[in-house]
Design an enzyme around this catalytic site. Structure first.
Site, short mmCIF file in Angstrom:
data_model
loop_
_atom_site.label_atom_id
_atom_site.label_comp_id
_atom_site.label_asym_id
_atom_site.label_seq_id
_atom_site.Cartn_x
_atom_site.Cartn_y
_atom_site.Cartn_z
N TYR A 1 -11.25 -1.58 -0.07
CA TYR A 1 -11.29 -1.24 1.37
C TYR A 1 -10.06 -0.44 1.77
O TYR A 1 -10.03 0.18 2.84
CB TYR A 1 -11.41 -2.52 2.21
CG TYR A 1 -10.10 -3.11 2.72
CD1 TYR A 1 -9.28 -3.87 1.89
CD2 TYR A 1 -9.68 -2.92 4.04
CE1 TYR A 1 -8.11 -4.42 2.35
CE2 TYR A 1 -8.51 -3.47 4.50
CZ TYR A 1 -7.71 -4.21 3.65
OH TYR A 1 -6.53 -4.75 4.11
N ARG A 2 -9.07 -0.39 0.89
CA ARG A 2 -7.79 0.23 1.23
C ARG A 2 -7.00 0.20 -0.06
O ARG A 2 -7.20 -0.67 -0.90
CB ARG A 2 -7.13 -0.69 2.26
CG ARG A 2 -5.81 -0.29 2.83
CD ARG A 2 -5.39 -1.44 3.75
NE ARG A 2 -4.20 -1.10 4.52
CZ ARG A 2 -3.56 -1.97 5.28
NH1 ARG A 2 -3.99 -3.21 5.40
NH2 ARG A 2 -2.49 -1.62 5.96
N ASP B 1 -1.02 -10.72 8.75
CA ASP B 1 -0.17 -11.76 8.15
C ASP B 1 1.30 -11.61 8.52
O ASP B 1 2.02 -12.58 8.67
CB ASP B 1 -0.29 -11.73 6.62
CG ASP B 1 -1.70 -12.04 6.17
OD1 ASP B 1 -2.04 -13.21 6.07
OD2 ASP B 1 -2.48 -11.09 5.96
N TYR C 1 0.83 -1.21 0.00
CA TYR C 1 0.00 0.00 0.00
C TYR C 1 0.87 1.27 0.00
O TYR C 1 0.37 2.35 0.19
CB TYR C 1 -0.96 0.00 1.19
CG TYR C 1 -1.95 -1.17 1.12
CD1 TYR C 1 -2.94 -1.20 0.14
CD2 TYR C 1 -1.87 -2.23 2.02
CE1 TYR C 1 -3.81 -2.27 0.04
CE2 TYR C 1 -2.75 -3.30 1.94
CZ TYR C 1 -3.73 -3.32 0.95
OH TYR C 1 -4.59 -4.38 0.86
#
Ligand code: ADP
Length: 544
Positions: free
Chosen positions: A487-488, A167, A106
């Site tokens: 969502y992101r 994770d 991201y």
């Protein structure tokens, strides 16, 4: 990672000359301490997850010199953060706050605007301020990682409490929650289990949300709402404040746990499987984020490069995938389900029996007996994570490509066969066009699912970067047309994704912009993050 050279020199923020910038950086050094302000004039080095640069995105999808900081400042406390914000307002210099900067996929530690000053909160503000063994809560600063919190619980002998980890366990507990990241215990929705923030606003005032606004309150970490509008939401996935403290609930040790894995043979099993998963997940028979992964990910996470299996162009052929799967302890399949059951054996048995009965309705479904799996099988990494034990094994699939970088497409959908199929088909189509391997994982929250498609690419290969970028942008548009939104997202895709949330003439973005202009009149805080640009930048060509 190869280290790209710096042909464009030091990234100076827009609107200030180089000479002036160097001069005002000295002012910042004077305020915060010489050793806590670093000019970013070195080579843009790579690294790896645990030793990563904090000045740029080492997994760059754009040119390596695009998302680069001019300098990094390391505040030691809240007063330092206020001073930094004051300085930035005086000179109108863009700041980009990070906690630990490990949200790879991201954007990592990179700022959205080239030349921003990165505020690396995590380096010095890394205290666990409290762990309450009666309330099962904690209060942390930005630099507390999942590993640190986990180890502190062990050290204090608090075996009755668990943390939840994503994770990879090296990231910031606070940073991940703010970005609405997820983990794999029943407390996996990190934002929903946080309680209370302390925030430095872009103008320098400090506030505490929820019960923290009441001096002397002893429920800051147990009752998130306080009184009046619930303001926490505007500080997540935004650029409205710098968060310096966050409270979070810890999970009670459930008194036992047991991971399980099922495989399903055919691609078409996806839709009926989703219909089976939905009621089981909503009724909490499936108690944690239900993960259904494509088997290619299971091959990739073995850590070998793609070239070991296939050196041709285009996506790796199905036949090769299935031949490789046959060699694994899982045997041939297309989908792999990883789940966890919590509680003492008799309670687990009740739930696991229901799951078994339901999953076996798919012809060819198989339960893999964990006792047959070797200790280095990826299953055991999932087992740890779903028990709140931080781990790093997930990193291995990044080796799929040389200079292995990754960037995610992560839309939200209802837990229905038809939606899973639509998303899978559009991802398949766009990956085939771009010649990229498709590795989807469906992560079922409670009433929705996140599809996570990580594209692994070689960041030194310009043509591959372009293809990955095209593929992502096409998937975002295709998904939006069908009613799915992310969502992101990665820094470079934020404008596009924000643009898909455009109901009623962009009413939501206009509201966000109004908040931005009121809270950050000089537009200094993370301009462009999540597609929110301050007035000074709007309509001037910053969007990508
Ligand atoms: P990670 O938690 O994976 O190490 P970060 O700390 O970088 O990742 O957090 C993810 C993103 O959330 C950052 O890039 C930044 O935009 C935002 N963020 C993180 N911490 C803060 C904070 N304390 N205040 C404001 N925004 C933050």
């Amino acid at each position: 990672f190869e280290a790209p050279s710096r042909q464009r020199g030091v990234a100076i923020p827009q609107g200030i000359s180089k000479v002036k910038f160097f001069e005002v950086l000295n002012e910042l050094r004077y305020e915060i301490g010489e050793e806590w302000v670093e000019l970013n004039d070195k080579e843009l080095k790579g690294g790896w997850y645990m030793e990563h640069p904090n000045t740029h995105d080492m997994m760059n999808i754009l040119d390596a010199e695009e998302l680069v900081a001019s300098a990094v400042v390391y505040p030691g406390d809240v007063e330092d953060v206020q001073k930094i914000v004051g300085w930035a307002n005086t000179w109108r210099i863009p700041l980009f706050p990070i906690s630990m900067g490990r949200n790879f996929g991201y954007g990592g530690a990179a700022p959205r605007v080239r030349g921003s000053v990165t505020v690396d909160l995590g380096k010095r503000m890394n205290k666990i301020l409290s762990i309450d063994p009666d309330d099962y809560t904690c209060l942390v600063e930005p630099g507390v990682s999942y590993y640190a919190l986990y180890e502190e619980l062990k050290k204090r002998g608090y075996d009755h409490m668990w943390i939840d980890t994503p994770d990879l366990g090296g990231g910031s507990v606070l940073g991940n929650a703010l970005d609405r990241g997820v983990g794999y215990t029943p407390y996996g929705d990190h934002w929903s289990v946080h309680s209370g923030l302390e925030v430095v606003l872009p103008t320098g005032e400090v506030l505490r949300t929820g019960m923290g606004a009441l001096p002397g309150s002893n429920t800051w970490q147990t009752f998130p709402y306080g009184f009046g509008p619930y303001s926490d939401g505007i500080f997540s996935q935004s650029n409205f404040g710098i968060v310096t403290k966050m409270g979070m609930a810890l999970m009670p040790n459930p008194g036992g746990y047991e991971s399980f894995m099922y495989t399903f043979p055919k691609e078409e099993d996806l839709a009926p499987l989703m219909e089976i998963i939905r009621p089981l997940r909503i009724s909490n028979i499936l108690e944690n984020v239900a993960q259904l992964r494509h088997c290619l990910q299971t091959i990739a996470v073995r850590g070998q490069p793609r070239s070991k299996y296939f050196s041709g162009r285009g996506p790796i052929p199905e036949e090769i995938i299935h031949e490789e799967m046959k060699k694994t302890p899982l045997g041939d399949c297309t989908w792999v389900y990883y789940g966890m059951s919590y509680g003492p054996p008799h309670i687990r048995k009740y739930k696991l029996d229901v799951v078994h009965q339901e999953f076996l309705k798919i012809p060819g479904a198989r339960r893999i007996d964990p006792s047959t799996l070797p200790a280095d099988e990826y299953f055991w990494s999932r087992d740890k994570i779903a028990a709140g034990i931080p781990d790093l094994e997930e990193l291995l699939w990044v080796n799929w490509m040389p200079n292995g970088s990754h960037i995610a497409f992560s839309p939200i959908a209802p837990i229905r066969g038809i939606d899973a199929t639509k998303l899978y088909s559009l991802a398949r189509k766009r990956h085939d066009e771009a010649g990229i391997d498709l590795m989807p994982a469906f992560c079922v929250g409670l009433r929705e699912m996140h599809l996570i498609v990580e594209i692994v690419f070689d960041s030194s290969d310009i043509s591959m970067r372009r293809k990955a970028d095209r593929c992502l942008r096409d998937m975002i548009d295709d998904a939006a047309k069908l009613g799915y939104g992310e969502y992101r997202t990665h820094l470079v895709l934020m404008d596009q994704v924000a643009g898909t949330y455009n109901w009623n003439g962009n009413a939501l973005m206009r509201f966000n912009e109004r908040l931005k202009d009121a809270l950050d009149p000089n537009g200094i805080l993370a301009p462009g993050r999540c597609g929110i640009w301050p007035e000074r930048y709007r309509g001037r060509g910053w969007e990508i």
